[in-house]
Design an enzyme around this catalytic site. Sequence first.
Site, PDB file in Angstrom:
ATOM      1  N   ASP A 143       0.708  -1.186  -0.103  1.00  0.00           N
ATOM      2  CA  ASP A 143       0.082   0.042   0.296  1.00  0.00           C
ATOM      3  C   ASP A 143       0.879   1.265   0.086  1.00  0.00           C
ATOM      4  OD1 ASP A 143       0.898  -0.382   2.579  1.00  0.00           O
ATOM      5  OD2 ASP A 143      -0.821   0.100   3.593  1.00  0.00           O
ATOM      6  N   HIS A 175      24.484   4.157 -17.881  1.00  0.00           N
ATOM      7  CA  HIS A 175      23.503   4.642 -16.942  1.00  0.00           C
ATOM      8  C   HIS A 175      23.558   3.835 -15.626  1.00  0.00           C
ATOM      9  CE1 HIS A 175      20.519   5.634 -20.570  1.00  0.00           C
ATOM     10  NE2 HIS A 175      21.501   6.537 -20.217  1.00  0.00           N
ATOM     11  N   ASP A 213      26.419  12.581 -13.183  1.00  0.00           N
ATOM     12  CA  ASP A 213      25.279  13.232 -13.990  1.00  0.00           C
ATOM     13  C   ASP A 213      24.344  13.381 -13.140  1.00  0.00           C
ATOM     14  OD1 ASP A 213      23.666  13.403 -16.041  1.00  0.00           O
ATOM     15  OD2 ASP A 213      24.509  11.668 -17.415  1.00  0.00           O
ATOM     16  N   ASP A 219      20.208  19.383 -16.291  1.00  0.00           N
ATOM     17  CA  ASP A 219      21.129  17.906 -16.789  1.00  0.00           C
ATOM     18  C   ASP A 219      22.663  18.693 -17.078  1.00  0.00           C
ATOM     19  OD1 ASP A 219      21.749  15.793 -17.385  1.00  0.00           O
ATOM     20  OD2 ASP A 219      20.589  15.523 -19.537  1.00  0.00           O
ATOM     21  N   HIS A 238      20.384  16.011 -26.501  1.00  0.00           N
ATOM     22  CA  HIS A 238      19.144  15.836 -26.594  1.00  0.00           C
ATOM     23  C   HIS A 238      18.335  17.050 -26.118  1.00  0.00           C
ATOM     24  CE1 HIS A 238      19.059  15.519 -21.994  1.00  0.00           C
ATOM     25  NE2 HIS A 238      19.891  14.472 -22.337  1.00  0.00           N
ATOM     26  N   HIS A 271      14.831  14.105 -21.179  1.00  0.00           N
ATOM     27  CA  HIS A 271      15.090  13.784 -22.593  1.00  0.00           C
ATOM     28  C   HIS A 271      13.639  14.475 -23.403  1.00  0.00           C
ATOM     29  CE1 HIS A 271      18.123  10.393 -22.013  1.00  0.00           C
ATOM     30  NE2 HIS A 271      18.614  11.597 -21.931  1.00  0.00           N
ATOM     31  N   TYR A 316      34.743   6.491 -22.939  1.00  0.00           N
ATOM     32  CA  TYR A 316      34.626   5.501 -22.025  1.00  0.00           C
ATOM     33  C   TYR A 316      35.433   4.101 -22.469  1.00  0.00           C
ATOM     34  CZ  TYR A 316      30.546   8.307 -21.647  1.00  0.00           C
ATOM     35  OH  TYR A 316      29.512   9.269 -21.815  1.00  0.00           O
ATOM     36  N   ARG A 359      32.439  12.073 -18.991  1.00  0.00           N
ATOM     37  CA  ARG A 359      31.530  12.897 -19.625  1.00  0.00           C
ATOM     38  C   ARG A 359      31.583  14.279 -19.230  1.00  0.00           C
ATOM     39  NH1 ARG A 359      28.004   9.243 -19.317  1.00  0.00           N
ATOM     40  NH2 ARG A 359      26.586   9.666 -17.764  1.00  0.00           N
ATOM     41  N   GLU A 402      28.994  17.820 -19.732  1.00  0.00           N
ATOM     42  CA  GLU A 402      27.587  18.021 -20.238  1.00  0.00           C
ATOM     43  C   GLU A 402      27.072  19.322 -19.584  1.00  0.00           C
ATOM     44  OE1 GLU A 402      23.154  16.225 -20.266  1.00  0.00           O
ATOM     45  OE2 GLU A 402      24.640  15.278 -18.849  1.00  0.00           O
TER      46      GLU A 402
END
Length: 447
Positions: A33, A246, A263, A274, A357, A364, A391, A409, A411
């Site tokens: 619940d 991910h 990230d 992001d 993106h 996204h 990578y 990475r 960004e």
Amino acid sequence: MNFAQRRQDLLEKLPAGSVALIHSGEEQIRNRDVEYPFRADSDFIYLTGFTEPDSVLVLVRTEVLADTDYEQPHHQAWLFCRPKDPEQETWQGKRLGVEDAPAQLNIDQAWSIDDLDEIAPQFLTHAKQVYFSFGHLAEWSGRMADWLSELKTQVRKGVTVPTSLNDLDTVLHEQRLFKSPQEIEVMRQAAQISVAGHLAAMRATRPGAYEYQIQSAIEHEFRLAGSPRVAFNTIAAAGENACILHYTENQTQLQDGDLILLDAGAEWQGYAGDISHTYPINGRFSEPQKHLYNLVLKAQQAAINAVQPGQPYNLMHQASAEVITIGLIELEILHGELDELLEKEAFKRFFMHGTGHWLGLDVHDVGRYKINGEWRSFEPGMVVTVEPGLYIPKGLKDIETQWQGIGIRIEDDVLVTENGHEILTQGALRLPRTVEEIEQWMQTNRI
């Protein structure tokens, strides 16, 4: 936000005789619940600003009605929502209710969600086409079949039945792709909160800490700034974990000499930040790490320079891929002629995702990338992430050991402007990005 104007703009894009249906979504059970935290569907938020579950927005664009004084197509917005219920509200929180919805949300009329199946055939009467998201086809198909079947039993009374079911996404998502000045200001704030979180994570980073502690630092800063939730699951990937695109387990202990890839982004008034940021856990890059980091940073700068009005969307990926390929040749990680390697997309072994993106209410975000099979051009009001990466996992027999176990990475969030672009993640607060800036920051600002 002028939600009424958004609804008006959408209806103007639909043919006369159209009805559009947008559902907020339902609460989902996590276990027994206990429900998952609810977030309304982004299309519903975009058109109403309302965030309660079990609500349906109905937009109607009718033709000239014989029994009215309207000389132009008449636009209406109706809402079906949860009624007030003192007992339920005691347990689960306040509801807006049917009576207050029209004034609070600037809509024409509201009913209980319990009455949707009874009233729906009435507003579908004489409609020519119905619009809803085909992404929610399973949700609407059964109900729509029942409603249309009921209408078909009344055709001898002069009732007509819609003859066209259409995907609302093709119209609404194109509208959402272009951000208004008010949306852009909200996204600047989402970006700034996201930067603050990343800086807090850098302060907490040291050998011996755990990835989940870095995640905690970044998300704590988001909440301190008033962000109600993360825009997506935070990635805090140390060492070789950064080679998993991910990765979200966030359980590994941070090791001296490794990099950590973060990230993460905050949500602010529904809009996502992001940011990806990679830096050394001990505050100092090794020589191999420095070479690869500088290569990714150079690729990102080339990609950001390609974000200009009138330039095709894929140009930024081409720019970053070329820089990375040249760099990998110079580091003797790739071998061969540049043109041939680019044609074969040899870089995809180490840079396997796109360079960015769309960004907005969804991390996204919606909006087509191609029109009639061709990459669309950037236009003012679009917001895009720019995030090249490299990578190189462990265990590759043809790659020198010094390059292995490194994932990077970088960004940022970039707005397309009339004359170029604006990096939303480089406002009053900004992350150190160069090797020198990062090392200096880590030496002077860590807890």
